[in-house]
Every structure is written in C-alpha cells, then in structure tokens.
Motif scaffolding. Structure first.
Motif, PDB file in Angstrom:
ATOM      1  N   VAL A 162       4.278  -1.663   7.343  1.00 40.27           N
ATOM      2  CA  VAL A 162       3.648  -1.199   6.104  1.00 40.27           C
ATOM      3  C   VAL A 162       4.718  -0.765   5.108  1.00 40.27           C
ATOM      4  CG1 VAL A 162       2.179   0.597   5.095  1.00 40.27           C
ATOM      5  CG2 VAL A 162       1.478  -0.539   7.213  1.00 40.27           C
ATOM      6  N   LEU A 163       5.731  -0.045   5.587  1.00 43.77           N
ATOM      7  CA  LEU A 163       6.794   0.425   4.702  1.00 43.77           C
ATOM      8  C   LEU A 163       7.544  -0.748   4.083  1.00 43.77           C
ATOM      9  CD1 LEU A 163       8.497   2.699   3.510  1.00 43.77           C
ATOM     10  CD2 LEU A 163       9.870   2.680   5.604  1.00 43.77           C
ATOM     11  N   ALA A 164       7.804  -1.784   4.855  1.00 39.82           N
ATOM     12  CA  ALA A 164       8.511  -2.955   4.320  1.00 39.82           C
ATOM     13  C   ALA A 164       7.723  -3.596   3.188  1.00 39.82           C
ATOM     14  CB  ALA A 164       8.752  -3.969   5.437  1.00 39.82           C
ATOM     15  N   LEU A 165       6.420  -3.708   3.343  1.00 38.43           N
ATOM     16  CA  LEU A 165       5.590  -4.316   2.301  1.00 38.43           C
ATOM     17  C   LEU A 165       5.444  -3.379   1.103  1.00 38.43           C
ATOM     18  CD1 LEU A 165       2.850  -5.976   4.536  1.00 38.43           C
ATOM     19  CD2 LEU A 165       4.805  -7.068   3.418  1.00 38.43           C
ATOM     20  N   LEU A 166       5.368  -2.078   1.390  1.00 34.54           N
ATOM     21  CA  LEU A 166       5.348  -1.104   0.301  1.00 34.54           C
ATOM     22  C   LEU A 166       6.631  -1.218  -0.509  1.00 34.54           C
ATOM     23  CD1 LEU A 166       4.274   2.612   0.753  1.00 34.54           C
ATOM     24  CD2 LEU A 166       6.239   1.998  -0.630  1.00 34.54           C
ATOM     25  N   GLY A 167       7.766  -1.362   0.193  1.00 34.73           N
ATOM     26  CA  GLY A 167       9.048  -1.507  -0.490  1.00 34.73           C
ATOM     27  C   GLY A 167       9.140  -2.773  -1.313  1.00 34.73           C
ATOM     28  N   ALA A 168       8.363  -3.785  -0.935  1.00 38.47           N
ATOM     29  CA  ALA A 168       8.339  -5.035  -1.699  1.00 38.47           C
ATOM     30  C   ALA A 168       7.411  -4.949  -2.905  1.00 38.47           C
ATOM     31  CB  ALA A 168       7.898  -6.185  -0.793  1.00 38.47           C
ATOM     32  N   GLY A 169       6.764  -3.783  -3.084  1.00 37.73           N
ATOM     33  CA  GLY A 169       5.937  -3.571  -4.266  1.00 37.73           C
ATOM     34  C   GLY A 169       4.470  -3.900  -4.101  1.00 37.73           C
ATOM     35  N   LEU A 170       4.009  -4.136  -2.873  1.00 38.23           N
ATOM     36  CA  LEU A 170       2.611  -4.497  -2.664  1.00 38.23           C
ATOM     37  C   LEU A 170       1.713  -3.265  -2.743  1.00 38.23           C
ATOM     38  CD1 LEU A 170       4.131  -7.011  -1.542  1.00 38.23           C
ATOM     39  CD2 LEU A 170       2.270  -7.253   0.113  1.00 38.23           C
ATOM     40  N   SER A 171       0.498  -3.454  -3.241  1.00 37.95           N
ATOM     41  CA  SER A 171      -0.492  -2.389  -3.275  1.00 37.95           C
ATOM     42  C   SER A 171      -1.129  -2.240  -1.901  1.00 37.95           C
ATOM     43  CB  SER A 171      -1.580  -2.706  -4.306  1.00 37.95           C
ATOM     44  OG  SER A 171      -2.369  -3.808  -3.869  1.00 37.95           O
ATOM     45  N   ASN A 172      -1.947  -1.196  -1.738  1.00 42.75           N
ATOM     46  CA  ASN A 172      -2.624  -0.996  -0.454  1.00 42.75           C
ATOM     47  C   ASN A 172      -3.499  -2.189  -0.098  1.00 42.75           C
ATOM     48  OD1 ASN A 172      -1.461   1.495  -0.177  1.00 42.75           O
ATOM     49  ND2 ASN A 172      -3.263   2.650  -0.777  1.00 42.75           N
ATOM     50  N   ALA A 173      -4.215  -2.711  -1.079  1.00 38.18           N
ATOM     51  CA  ALA A 173      -5.095  -3.853  -0.819  1.00 38.18           C
ATOM     52  C   ALA A 173      -4.281  -5.074  -0.388  1.00 38.18           C
ATOM     53  CB  ALA A 173      -5.921  -4.171  -2.058  1.00 38.18           C
TER      54      ALA A 173
END
Length: 218
Positions: A162-173
């Motif tokens: 989750v952190l990796a995708l958050l770091g890539a700028g993705l929203s929760n959805a």
C-alpha cells in the motif's frame, strides 16, 4: 460532487480560483474565507471535502489554519495555494498536515488535478514543488521531519504494498483496485502506516516510500 473552500485574503485571487474551478462541473465552491480564522470556521460549518488555503493571510496564517483543520476536522483535505515555493514553507505546510501544495503561477490544470487527487484521498504536489522536494531529499537540505528516513520494518507485507502505491501517487480507490481491496480496507492500511511510521499525512508517507526505494526512484 467535490465541495471546496477557498481561503485567500485577496478577493481577486479568490475570484480567479473560483473561475478555474467552475470549469469542472464535478467541483462546487461552497464557501470563501479571507483569513485563517474564517477558513477554520467555514470548514466547521460546511465540512467540505477540500480547503484551498493561502499561506500568508492576516490573523491566523494558512499553515496554522491547515494544522487546526487537520487536527480538528481531518475529513477535510488541505491544499496550500501560494506564491511561495521555498523549502521552509513546503516543509512546514506538509508537517502541519497539508496533503497538497500548489503554486499560484502553476498551470490551472494543476489546480484541478490537485483538487481531485486530494479529495479522492490522495496527495498532490505540483511538478515544480515535487522537484524541489525531491532535490531537497537528495541534497539533505529540506528542513524538518519531512526529510527524515524512517525504517519500514514495522510494516506488514501488505502495508508495504500500500505504501509503495501511495508513494506513486495513487488514491485510496486506485490502490484498492490495484490490490483488489475495498476502499475501507485501504483507508485502514493507510492509517496503520501513518501510525507506524510516525508521519502526519500521506505526503510524508509518500516521501518515506521514496526514501526507502519503494517507488523505484529512491
């Protein structure tokens, strides 16, 4: 519909921002404020998805207003909208809970993109601000806790994903769609990540992901 508050002490700036936001039928400006105190009260009254807050305002400045909104009304995301791009302003704003940082000289499309990103539970730095943050990380000059490297060994495997995708700028959805999780589960993972890393918001978590090399750029 994304409900937005505009807080700026200059009426012409507020009118200009309102005009830009009016281009998007999915955005509605529900209130305006001319100082930080008014901004906090307007958020309490209207509970918008997002507050666009200028840094320098009379009375309570924008960074202090962002801190109060983040602490008292965490359901409202805060995006700083300012003419200032200095490192200390960026670091202070992010440390006090802002989820986005835009410069008034940015392309209007950046404003619309930032509103949607933060309203969707993400974080957003305009390209020029992001470049300063990344360069500050590389050089070690970015002040404050924003640039502090944080160990990730307390995170579970799923939380690291989750952190990796958050770091890539993705929203929760978007994270949920990528990992086949419901959005509520993603929110729970994000809350756990913030607590374990000791960071205040998604932007700091994204920086931690960058520093740890989870985004492929660290």
């Amino acid at each position: 519909m994304v409900e937005v508050l505009i807080a700026d002490d200059e009426a012409m700036v507020r009118a200009g921002v309102r005009a830009i936001l009016a281009r998007d039928p999915a955005i509605e400006v529900v209130a305006e404020a001319a100082d930080g105190h008014e901004a906090v009260e307007a958020v309490r009254r209207h509970r918008p998805a997002l507050a666009l807050v200028d840094i320098q305002m009379p009375g309570l400045d924008g960074i202090a207003a962002a801190a109060r909104i983040h602490r008292e009304l965490p359901g409202t995301g805060v995006v700083m909208l300012t003419t200032f791009g200095e490192d200390d302003f960026i670091a202070r704003a992010l440390w006090e809970g802002a989820s986005g940082f835009l410069l008034k000289a940015d392309d209007p499309r950046e404003l619309l993109a930032g509103v949607h990103a933060v309203a969707a539970g993400g974080a957003y730095l305009s390209p020029r601000v992001a470049a300063r943050v990344l360069e500050g990380l590389r050089s070690g000059r970015l002040p404050g806790a924003v640039s502090h490297r944080r160990p990730l060994d307390r995170l579970t495997g799923r939380e690291r994903e989750v952190l990796a995708l958050l770091g890539a700028g993705l929203s929760n959805a978007e994270i949920g769609a990528r990992l086949h999780l419901v959005e509520g589960t993603v929110k729970a993972h994000v809350s756990a990540i913030l607590g374990k890393l000791g960071v205040r918001n998604r932007v700091e978590a994204a920086i931690a992901a960058y520093e740890a090399g989870l985004t492929g750029r660290g």
